[in-house]
Design a protein around this motif. Sequence first.
Motif, PDB file in Angstrom:
ATOM      1  N   TYR A 281      85.104  19.288  31.472  1.00  0.00           N
ATOM      2  CA  TYR A 281      84.113  20.580  30.163  1.00  0.00           C
ATOM      3  C   TYR A 281      83.274  18.754  30.328  1.00  0.00           C
ATOM      4  O   TYR A 281      82.590  17.983  31.358  1.00  0.00           O
ATOM      5  CB  TYR A 281      84.368  20.150  29.137  1.00  0.00           C
ATOM      6  CG  TYR A 281      85.412  20.970  28.850  1.00  0.00           C
ATOM      7  CD1 TYR A 281      84.947  22.638  28.904  1.00  0.00           C
ATOM      8  CD2 TYR A 281      86.986  20.823  28.929  1.00  0.00           C
ATOM      9  CE1 TYR A 281      86.250  23.479  28.353  1.00  0.00           C
ATOM     10  CE2 TYR A 281      88.009  21.991  28.963  1.00  0.00           C
ATOM     11  CZ  TYR A 281      87.611  22.818  28.850  1.00  0.00           C
ATOM     12  OH  TYR A 281      88.331  24.144  28.697  1.00  0.00           O
TER      13      TYR A 281
ATOM     14  N   ASN B 247      81.342  12.561  27.563  1.00  0.00           N
ATOM     15  CA  ASN B 247      80.677  11.857  26.400  1.00  0.00           C
ATOM     16  C   ASN B 247      80.899  10.982  25.943  1.00  0.00           C
ATOM     17  O   ASN B 247      79.919  10.138  25.799  1.00  0.00           O
ATOM     18  CB  ASN B 247      80.867  12.989  24.963  1.00  0.00           C
ATOM     19  CG  ASN B 247      82.374  13.202  24.579  1.00  0.00           C
ATOM     20  OD1 ASN B 247      82.413  11.989  25.039  1.00  0.00           O
ATOM     21  ND2 ASN B 247      82.662  13.934  24.251  1.00  0.00           N
TER      22      ASN B 247
ATOM     23  N   ASP C 178      86.152  13.756  27.992  1.00  0.00           N
ATOM     24  CA  ASP C 178      84.429  14.752  27.221  1.00  0.00           C
ATOM     25  C   ASP C 178      85.623  15.854  26.176  1.00  0.00           C
ATOM     26  O   ASP C 178      86.270  14.657  25.374  1.00  0.00           O
ATOM     27  CB  ASP C 178      84.885  16.150  28.600  1.00  0.00           C
ATOM     28  CG  ASP C 178      86.415  16.580  28.904  1.00  0.00           C
ATOM     29  OD1 ASP C 178      87.515  16.827  27.805  1.00  0.00           O
ATOM     30  OD2 ASP C 178      86.734  16.994  30.410  1.00  0.00           O
ATOM     31  N   ASP C 179      84.712  16.934  25.981  1.00  0.00           N
ATOM     32  CA  ASP C 179      85.353  17.682  25.080  1.00  0.00           C
ATOM     33  C   ASP C 179      86.816  17.592  24.155  1.00  0.00           C
ATOM     34  O   ASP C 179      86.846  18.049  23.051  1.00  0.00           O
ATOM     35  CB  ASP C 179      84.580  19.100  24.593  1.00  0.00           C
ATOM     36  CG  ASP C 179      83.088  18.572  24.560  1.00  0.00           C
ATOM     37  OD1 ASP C 179      82.635  17.676  24.502  1.00  0.00           O
ATOM     38  OD2 ASP C 179      82.740  20.262  24.654  1.00  0.00           O
TER      39      ASP C 179
ATOM     40  N   VAL D 279      87.157  19.367  18.609  1.00  0.00           N
ATOM     41  CA  VAL D 279      86.687  18.295  19.703  1.00  0.00           C
ATOM     42  C   VAL D 279      86.347  16.850  19.902  1.00  0.00           C
ATOM     43  O   VAL D 279      86.137  16.315  18.339  1.00  0.00           O
ATOM     44  CB  VAL D 279      85.125  19.410  21.113  1.00  0.00           C
ATOM     45  CG1 VAL D 279      85.381  20.973  21.120  1.00  0.00           C
ATOM     46  CG2 VAL D 279      84.018  18.824  19.536  1.00  0.00           C
TER      47      VAL D 279
ATOM     48  N   THR E 192      85.073  13.703  20.720  1.00  0.00           N
ATOM     49  CA  THR E 192      82.691  13.491  20.339  1.00  0.00           C
ATOM     50  C   THR E 192      82.807  12.321  20.663  1.00  0.00           C
ATOM     51  O   THR E 192      81.570  12.385  21.849  1.00  0.00           O
ATOM     52  CB  THR E 192      82.713  13.854  19.092  1.00  0.00           C
ATOM     53  OG1 THR E 192      83.646  12.654  17.698  1.00  0.00           O
ATOM     54  CG2 THR E 192      82.763  15.264  18.465  1.00  0.00           C
TER      55      THR E 192
ATOM     56  N   SER F  88      86.569  12.635  15.867  1.00  0.00           N
ATOM     57  CA  SER F  88      86.372  14.488  16.599  1.00  0.00           C
ATOM     58  C   SER F  88      85.230  14.714  16.249  1.00  0.00           C
ATOM     59  O   SER F  88      85.075  13.981  14.956  1.00  0.00           O
ATOM     60  CB  SER F  88      88.138  14.934  16.681  1.00  0.00           C
ATOM     61  OG  SER F  88      88.015  15.598  14.680  1.00  0.00           O
ATOM     62  N   SER F  89      85.138  16.232  16.182  1.00  0.00           N
ATOM     63  CA  SER F  89      84.429  17.028  15.076  1.00  0.00           C
ATOM     64  C   SER F  89      84.921  17.162  14.114  1.00  0.00           C
ATOM     65  O   SER F  89      83.835  18.036  12.752  1.00  0.00           O
ATOM     66  CB  SER F  89      83.673  18.417  16.046  1.00  0.00           C
ATOM     67  OG  SER F  89      85.130  19.021  15.880  1.00  0.00           O
TER      68      SER F  89
END
Length: 445
Positions: free
Chosen positions: A176, A179, A194-195, A226, A228, A244-245
């Motif tokens: 993925y 980030n 990543d995610d 996911v 972040t 996290s999201s």
Amino acid sequence: MAGAGGDMQWCFSQVKGAIDDDVAEADIISTVEFNHTGELLATGDKGGRVVIFQQETENKNPPQFRSEYNVYSTFQSHEPEFDYLKSLEIEEKINKIRWLPQKNAAQFLLSTNDKTIKLWKISERDKRPEGYNLKEEDGRYKDPNSITKLQVPVLIPMDLMVEASPRRVFANAHTYHINSISVNSDNETYLSADDLRINLWNLEITDRSFNIVDIKPANMEELTEVITAAEFHPHQCNTFVYSSSKGTIRMCDMRASALCDRHTKLFEEPEDPSNRSFFSEIISSISDVKFSHNGRYMMTRDYLSVKIWDLNMESRPVETYQVHEYLRSKLCSLYENDCIFDKFECCWNGDDSVVMTGSYNNFFRMFERGHRRDVTLEASRENSKPLQVLKPRKVCAGGKRKKDEISVDSLDFNKKILHTAWHPQDNIIAVATTNNLYIFQDKVI
């Protein structure tokens, strides 16, 4: 160090980038990062380029003006690629840049796009060898029979040349989009997130990494959150956090187990039922997490606020600062134009007394922690005369608008400051608007 509130005035220093209203997608700045001394400032853009600015050492400016930053090196870090197995284009956009602490004359930095991380060496050359025995000056080899005497090659001065060369390429480890990258305090390892996964790399080894967090469910339909952002603790090489999201931050200790799926601490603030809405989960997603320089606190940024957490207290943040609370009533239109998914970053000043983050309309916010003061400033061409003091801006959320206030309805949501950086020692800040880099400094009296 002075604060950001009432006793400090910020003034314009420099702006980098073209003035055109018509901005090319490739020129949009996607990351900004000072090195550990603040002498170098790196930016990455959507075109895969890295531009490094260097602070002038000889100060020819008047005493009230700090030395300027000028272009030191520009290089193409990443190129667009195509994943033939998945039929996916991989953008060249630079997602993150992280400097390594300097150990010799050269500088090293990590840059990453969605899939590939590269370690770059930036070095200077101001001498070149001359007087080879076997080669002509243009590089052609001599006829050995023509050599009648031996000479000692010498180094002669030349114009300074800054070279950027890729020393390592860390690829094929992320399914993925990457980030975050964060260099460990041991200066030997770093993490990439990543995610759904976080990998641990050794800076010397490119063909393998260790998966230390994996939140991917067996059935992707059960996916609820996911990753972040992720960052190593500045002093404890075994500790890192990831956000996290869902608005939670998990702290992990690599000494506990090889796979850190079980966190050692979970930082989460209970939701206020009175603020519950359709957008609650989206705006609670954390877009950035940063440890303070002293390692005691951690700052997180969600859509509407900045929160400061004491690492010893998981139940709630010790400080909460509203960045643009006046947008709470506009969440529906921000959802429709996708602005609600913007990922704002945040940063600390050198002594952790002030935090800074961006907003819309090219506004950026500073919060002075000890005095609970805050200020809204604007990065714009209109305020770009040397040493011009920035006037604090105010947004009117409703009711009667005062003379100097700006109505929330007239804010430009296409102008946004997502990326900011603060010099590690001085009150010098770098703020990225779409394709321009603004540098501001405190007013020296």
